[in-house]
Scaffold this motif. Structure first.
Motif, PDB file in Angstrom:
ATOM      1  N   ASP A 238      46.664  22.848  15.033  1.00 11.88           N
ATOM      2  CA  ASP A 238      46.643  21.408  14.724  1.00 11.88           C
ATOM      3  C   ASP A 238      47.224  21.152  13.345  1.00 11.88           C
ATOM      4  O   ASP A 238      46.515  20.978  12.373  1.00 11.88           O
ATOM      5  N   ARG A 239      48.535  21.135  13.255  1.00 10.41           N
ATOM      6  CA  ARG A 239      49.195  20.873  11.975  1.00 10.41           C
ATOM      7  C   ARG A 239      49.206  19.398  11.638  1.00 10.41           C
ATOM      8  O   ARG A 239      49.642  19.012  10.564  1.00 10.41           O
ATOM      9  N   ASP A 240      48.773  18.540  12.540  1.00 11.99           N
ATOM     10  CA  ASP A 240      48.720  17.099  12.293  1.00 11.99           C
ATOM     11  C   ASP A 240      47.301  16.648  11.958  1.00 11.99           C
ATOM     12  O   ASP A 240      46.918  15.528  12.215  1.00 11.99           O
ATOM     13  N   SER A 241      46.488  17.534  11.374  1.00  6.91           N
ATOM     14  CA  SER A 241      45.101  17.170  11.068  1.00  6.91           C
ATOM     15  C   SER A 241      45.020  16.024  10.067  1.00  6.91           C
ATOM     16  O   SER A 241      44.054  15.274  10.053  1.00  6.91           O
ATOM     17  N   ALA A 242      46.028  15.906   9.205  1.00 12.45           N
ATOM     18  CA  ALA A 242      46.045  14.788   8.264  1.00 12.45           C
ATOM     19  C   ALA A 242      46.118  13.462   9.016  1.00 12.45           C
ATOM     20  O   ALA A 242      45.467  12.481   8.651  1.00 12.45           O
ATOM     21  N   MET A 243      46.901  13.421  10.092  1.00 14.23           N
ATOM     22  CA  MET A 243      46.981  12.208  10.899  1.00 14.23           C
ATOM     23  C   MET A 243      45.653  11.933  11.604  1.00 14.23           C
ATOM     24  O   MET A 243      45.294  10.774  11.856  1.00 14.23           O
ATOM     25  N   ALA A 244      44.929  13.009  11.920  1.00 11.91           N
ATOM     26  CA  ALA A 244      43.604  12.810  12.507  1.00 11.91           C
ATOM     27  C   ALA A 244      42.693  12.093  11.519  1.00 11.91           C
ATOM     28  O   ALA A 244      41.851  11.270  11.908  1.00 11.91           O
ATOM     29  N   ARG A 245      42.854  12.376  10.236  1.00 13.90           N
ATOM     30  CA  ARG A 245      42.053  11.687   9.224  1.00 13.90           C
ATOM     31  C   ARG A 245      42.436  10.210   9.144  1.00 13.90           C
ATOM     32  O   ARG A 245      41.588   9.352   8.895  1.00 13.90           O
ATOM     33  N   VAL A 246      43.708   9.928   9.319  1.00 11.18           N
ATOM     34  CA  VAL A 246      44.151   8.527   9.361  1.00 11.18           C
ATOM     35  C   VAL A 246      43.499   7.800  10.529  1.00 11.18           C
ATOM     36  O   VAL A 246      42.985   6.682  10.395  1.00 11.18           O
ATOM     37  N   GLU A 247      43.531   8.430  11.693  1.00 11.68           N
ATOM     38  CA  GLU A 247      42.935   7.807  12.874  1.00 11.68           C
ATOM     39  C   GLU A 247      41.427   7.652  12.721  1.00 11.68           C
ATOM     40  O   GLU A 247      40.836   6.686  13.202  1.00 11.68           O
ATOM     41  N   ALA A 248      40.787   8.609  12.025  1.00  6.84           N
ATOM     42  CA  ALA A 248      39.344   8.500  11.785  1.00  6.84           C
ATOM     43  C   ALA A 248      39.024   7.281  10.923  1.00  6.84           C
ATOM     44  O   ALA A 248      38.018   6.591  11.136  1.00  6.84           O
ATOM     45  N   SER A 249      39.894   7.005   9.951  1.00  7.01           N
ATOM     46  CA  SER A 249      39.692   5.829   9.111  1.00  7.01           C
ATOM     47  C   SER A 249      39.830   4.552   9.921  1.00  7.01           C
ATOM     48  O   SER A 249      39.053   3.604   9.765  1.00  7.01           O
ATOM     49  N   LYS A 250      40.830   4.520  10.815  1.00  6.83           N
ATOM     50  CA  LYS A 250      40.992   3.341  11.669  1.00  6.83           C
ATOM     51  C   LYS A 250      39.793   3.167  12.591  1.00  6.83           C
ATOM     52  O   LYS A 250      39.341   2.039  12.847  1.00  6.83           O
ATOM     53  N   GLU A 266      36.541 -11.061  13.348  1.00  3.76           N
ATOM     54  CA  GLU A 266      35.773  -9.945  12.813  1.00  3.76           C
ATOM     55  C   GLU A 266      36.253  -9.628  11.403  1.00  3.76           C
ATOM     56  O   GLU A 266      37.454  -9.682  11.108  1.00  3.76           O
ATOM     57  N   TYR A 267      35.297  -9.316  10.527  1.00  3.89           N
ATOM     58  CA  TYR A 267      35.601  -8.908   9.161  1.00  3.89           C
ATOM     59  C   TYR A 267      34.988  -7.533   8.917  1.00  3.89           C
ATOM     60  O   TYR A 267      33.926  -7.217   9.447  1.00  3.89           O
ATOM     61  N   GLN A 268      35.683  -6.731   8.093  1.00  2.00           N
ATOM     62  CA  GLN A 268      35.150  -5.413   7.772  1.00  2.00           C
ATOM     63  C   GLN A 268      34.041  -5.541   6.727  1.00  2.00           C
ATOM     64  O   GLN A 268      34.175  -6.282   5.747  1.00  2.00           O
ATOM     65  N   LYS A 269      32.964  -4.794   6.940  1.00  2.00           N
ATOM     66  CA  LYS A 269      31.805  -4.873   6.054  1.00  2.00           C
ATOM     67  C   LYS A 269      32.121  -4.281   4.679  1.00  2.00           C
ATOM     68  O   LYS A 269      32.964  -3.397   4.540  1.00  2.00           O
ATOM     69  N   VAL A 270      31.414  -4.794   3.686  1.00  2.39           N
ATOM     70  CA  VAL A 270      31.487  -4.247   2.331  1.00  2.39           C
ATOM     71  C   VAL A 270      30.066  -4.089   1.807  1.00  2.39           C
ATOM     72  O   VAL A 270      29.129  -4.715   2.308  1.00  2.39           O
ATOM     73  N   ARG A 271      29.923  -3.252   0.812  1.00  2.00           N
ATOM     74  CA  ARG A 271      28.649  -3.119   0.115  1.00  2.00           C
ATOM     75  C   ARG A 271      28.876  -3.396  -1.361  1.00  2.00           C
ATOM     76  O   ARG A 271      29.774  -2.789  -1.971  1.00  2.00           O
ATOM     77  N   LEU A 272      28.102  -4.313  -1.928  1.00  2.00           N
ATOM     78  CA  LEU A 272      28.295  -4.726  -3.311  1.00  2.00           C
ATOM     79  C   LEU A 272      27.214  -4.111  -4.202  1.00  2.00           C
ATOM     80  O   LEU A 272      26.071  -3.924  -3.781  1.00  2.00           O
ATOM     81  N   ILE A 553      32.785  -3.287  -5.470  1.00  2.00           N
ATOM     82  CA  ILE A 553      32.940  -3.411  -4.012  1.00  2.00           C
ATOM     83  C   ILE A 553      33.140  -2.017  -3.423  1.00  2.00           C
ATOM     84  O   ILE A 553      34.048  -1.296  -3.841  1.00  2.00           O
ATOM     85  N   GLN A 554      32.301  -1.664  -2.473  1.00  4.45           N
ATOM     86  CA  GLN A 554      32.440  -0.386  -1.779  1.00  4.45           C
ATOM     87  C   GLN A 554      32.766  -0.644  -0.309  1.00  4.45           C
ATOM     88  O   GLN A 554      32.112  -1.457   0.341  1.00  4.45           O
ATOM     89  N   ARG A 555      33.788   0.050   0.177  1.00  2.00           N
ATOM     90  CA  ARG A 555      34.197  -0.060   1.575  1.00  2.00           C
ATOM     91  C   ARG A 555      34.181   1.341   2.175  1.00  2.00           C
ATOM     92  O   ARG A 555      35.097   2.136   1.923  1.00  2.00           O
ATOM     93  N   ASN A 556      33.170   1.654   2.961  1.00  2.00           N
ATOM     94  CA  ASN A 556      33.056   2.997   3.523  1.00  2.00           C
ATOM     95  C   ASN A 556      34.182   3.328   4.495  1.00  2.00           C
ATOM     96  O   ASN A 556      34.483   4.501   4.725  1.00  2.00           O
ATOM     97  N   TRP A 557      34.803   2.315   5.061  1.00  2.00           N
ATOM     98  CA  TRP A 557      35.873   2.540   6.025  1.00  2.00           C
ATOM     99  C   TRP A 557      37.230   2.744   5.354  1.00  2.00           C
ATOM    100  O   TRP A 557      38.187   3.191   6.000  1.00  2.00           O
ATOM    101  N   LEU A 558      37.336   2.409   4.081  1.00  2.00           N
ATOM    102  CA  LEU A 558      38.606   2.560   3.364  1.00  2.00           C
ATOM    103  C   LEU A 558      38.630   3.950   2.726  1.00  2.00           C
ATOM    104  O   LEU A 558      37.872   4.224   1.800  1.00  2.00           O
ATOM    105  N   ARG A 559      39.508   4.815   3.229  1.00  2.00           N
ATOM    106  CA  ARG A 559      39.585   6.194   2.747  1.00  2.00           C
ATOM    107  C   ARG A 559      40.733   6.307   1.749  1.00  2.00           C
ATOM    108  O   ARG A 559      41.887   6.584   2.116  1.00  2.00           O
TER     109      ARG A 559
END
Length: 707
Positions: A238-250, A266-272, A553-559
């Motif tokens: 799996d040489r495309d594991s970096a792309m897997a990380r991209v898909e995990a973020s999405k 829909e809005y993405q959640k944030v933690r303040l 502002i913290q966004r757990n989904w933003l890698r």
């Protein structure tokens, strides 16, 4: 002319002046709130007035949570608030309308693997490189049947055991969530502590069982499913594991959403952080305390002390009074003796009555009823005399206290008089304080205060001398103080300076075609808003003081690590960021190699997601001390107080008499001063953003010179 950015005068450029004011405020923010060079400050014109009701649900007024999780309405409002992308400029005019979440999704969609996948592009199948040979061995090992389970390949066995483990994890998660819901719905759990206690009991009784189930499934996955071996050989394939990380973020983005009230958006959640930021802001506004000593504060105190000295001088020179001090015991002495005699008689009569009553019980024939009744009546009379004596003594004591108070006050008056009296001492102390304040006023620093005696304060109030203003630097037990930083800015008058940078009226307002909103509305908005009030305020010199809180502002989904991943880069002709230094120079118009058109074109090239907001700046208890001609400003305030409307601004600060809140925390006032006027804005406002800049993508080594 509409849209030319001019104010009320032909030689006054409202856009340029507003940008200059905002630029100076931005510089003060950067100095007071240090941040790494990869973070960029943007001031927003006008600021956003905070409606506390939108963000405070889920907390009490002390900032304590009132629910196990943040209410959906608060999550939604915070998600909407933090989803606006800042402009690519130090100063922006209003919201950009660009979504942080959608811009991030578009940016990571531009990422591709930095290298070629081994095994797909093989030049010579009979002469494999070492890397290609390892790839071939890995594929063979993964696809061969497992020796102990001939009907399944190693990958199939791995996925089967992984599925079993995942199922146990899902069961555990569901059980814990169900337990939490049952605890919340139990009518016996009437408070949050009771809910937590009941939930903790359930966890203590069931956690071990679920942990054992998970451990057993995991061990089966590791041993039978050969987890470590499969993952080792798969990492070679799996040489495309970096792309897997991209898909995990999405995927994380799709999960971390909160729906609008009608379910259409829909809005993405944030933690303040701090989570109770709105409560802290409201408490700060209600306290009405600005911790910055200003020139106006010093002037007020100096004037007050000078008036106080005038009164003390009069007291010092008043002739001494003849004191009528009693040489005999106080007026209560006689009454005290009467009470003592009455009390002694009462005790005797009470004892005689009790003896008569007891003797009647023992020798009923030797004592008739009349003697017992006579003893009882004597006892009641004695008690009445005691009550009368006590009342008489109380009256005498009050009269004596009044007389003694008069004597004491006469003594204090006499102590105030003369060159060595208390008044002279107080004058000397006030003069020293005035001298200190006059020195400190120039430097806007103060460390001491006058402390007049209670009598002096009382006489001063009767004479119409105002009380001392609260010391803004006095010690406070309010924990909210730790989150607010006092900031001061001095703005020179428009007529005395021509130092406004050219970028202040162009790129500082995000004048880039990529943003779209500037060319259509910015100049017109400034022109329409530049009334006589705003023009008067902008032209005058001003000393600004306010308190600022940074809310992260913290966004757990933003890698963010994806942008630093060496295995990822951008596709051909795709651009995300020019890098920290280059982007800062472009936004601050400090690129020595570019002209405005080139800079605008370059910013447009990197307009997708070159930076993203990681904090917003909240200002509270704003004080504007205007020096100069302020008649239009004061008139505007008077008219607004009558009509209930009106709104104008100064830099990023919005001044309005028609805020959505009606409580005192949203009030603004204008007071006349010796040199102009002082405007106080209690309403907390979001005046800017702190953004994290994205590293160079494509990587600097891969970039080509733009044509």
């Amino acid at each position: 002319m509409p849209g030319n950015g001019k104010g009320t005068g032909d030689d006054f450029d409202a856009v340029k002046r507003t940008a200059e004011i905002s630029w100076n405020i931005r510089q003060a923010l950067r100095a007071a709130l240090p941040a790494p060079r990869e973070q960029f400050f943007t001031v927003m014109v006008p600021g956003k007035v905070v409606n506390f009701a939108d963000y405070s649900e889920g907390f009490d007024m002390e900032g304590n949570p009132t629910a196990p999780i943040l209410p959906t309405v608060t999550e939604l409002n915070q998600a909407i608030l933090c989803d606006d992308m800042p402009a690519l400029a130090p100063v922006q005019l209003g919201p950009t309308g660009k979504s942080v979440a959608r811009s991030y999704d578009a940016a990571i969609s531009k990422l591709v693997p930095a290298g070629t996948t081994v095994g797909v592009d093989v030049k010579d199948a009979n002469n494999l490189t070492e890397e290609e040979a390892r790839y071939k061995r890995a594929m063979e090992w993964l696809t061969y049947a497992d020796p102990e389970n001939k009907d399944k390949t190693r990958v199939e066995l791995y996925t089967e055991k992984q599925r079993s483990y995942t199922k146990i994890v899902e069961q555990k998660t569901k059980a814990f969530n169900d337990a939490l819901n049952l605890v919340k719905e139990d009518p016996r759990n009437t408070s949050l502590p009771l809910q937590r206690a009941a939930y903790d009991v359930w966890v203590s009784e069931n956690a071990r069982s679920y942990r054992n189930l998970m451990q057993g499934a995991y061990m089966d996955w590791v041993v039978t499913g050969k987890k470590e071996e499969v993952e080792y050989w798969f990492s070679i394939v799996d040489r495309d594991s970096a792309m897997a990380r991209v898909e995990a973020s999405k995927s994380a983005m799709r999960v971390a959403v909160v729906q609008d009230t009608d379910g259409s958006v829909e809005y993405q959640k944030v933690r303040l952080e701090p989570s109770d930021w709105a409560i802290k802001a409201k408490r700060k506004a209600l306290s009405g305390k600005n911790q910055t000593r200003t020139v106006e504060w010093y002037t007020w105190e100096i004037t007050r002390l000078q008036k106080m000295n005038g009164m003390l001088t009069a007291l010092k020179n008043v002739g001494k009074k003849q004191l009528d001090i009693p040489s005999t015991p106080g007026p209560a002495s006689t009454e005290q003796k009467e009470l003592s005699d009455a009390m002694a008689d009462f005790i005797d009569k009470r004892e005689a009555w009790q003896i008569a009553a007891a003797k009647k019980q023992v020798e009923p024939l030797d004592l008739d009823e009349s003697k017992k009744e006579e003893a009882y009546n004597d006892y009641k009379d004695a008690r009445k005399k005691v009550n009368a004596a006590e009342a008489k003594l109380g009256t005498a004591n009050i009269q004596g206290m009044n007389a003694q108070s008069t004597v004491a006050q006469d003594k204090m008056y006499n102590n105030l008089q003369g060159d060595s009296g208390l008044a002279a001492t107080e004058i000397e102390r006030n003069n020293a304080q005035i001298s200190s304040y006059e020195t400190l006023r120039d430097a806007l620093i103060a460390k001491s205060e006058a402390t007049p005696t209670p009598l002096v304060n009382e006489i001063g109030e009767e004479a119409g001398i105002p009380k001392s203003l609260p010391d803004p630097q006095a010690a406070s037990l309010d924990n909210d103080e730790d989150y607010f930083t006092a900031i001061t800015v001095e703005i020179e008058s428009a007529s005395s300076t021509e130092k406004a940078k050219s970028h202040a009226s162009a790129s500082s307002f995000g004048a880039s075609a990529g943003w779209g909103w500037w060319s259509a509305s910015a100049s017109a908005s400034v022109s329409n808003a530049s009334t006589d009030t705003e023009a008067s305020m902008a032209k005058n010199s001003c000393k600004i003081s306010f308190e600022c809180m940074r809310v992260d502002i913290q966004r757990n989904w933003l890698r963010a690590e994806l942008f630093y991943d060496a295995d990822l880069t951008t596709g051909p002709d795709e651009f995300i960021s020019p890098g920290f230094g280059k982007l800062r120079d472009l936004m601050e118009d400090a690129d020595p190699s570019g002209n405005p058109e080139t800079i605008e074109k370059e910013l447009e090239r990197y307009s997708t997601f070159p930076m993203y907001p990681t904090a917003f700046l909240l200002a509270a208890n704003v004080v504007l001390e205007l020096t100069g001609e302020t008649t239009d400003v004061q008139t505007s305030f008077q008219q607004s107080s009558v009509s209930g409307g009106g709104s104008f601004g100064y830099g990023p600060f919005r001044i309005s008499s028609s805020y959505s809140q009606s409580d005192s925390s949203s009030s603004a006032s204008c007071d006349t001063t010796a040199d102009g006027c002082r405007i106080t804005i209690k309403s907390p406002q979001i005046i800017g953003w702190v953004s994290q800049m994205v590293p160079a993508l494509p990587r600097l080594r891969n970039q080509t010179t733009p044509t």
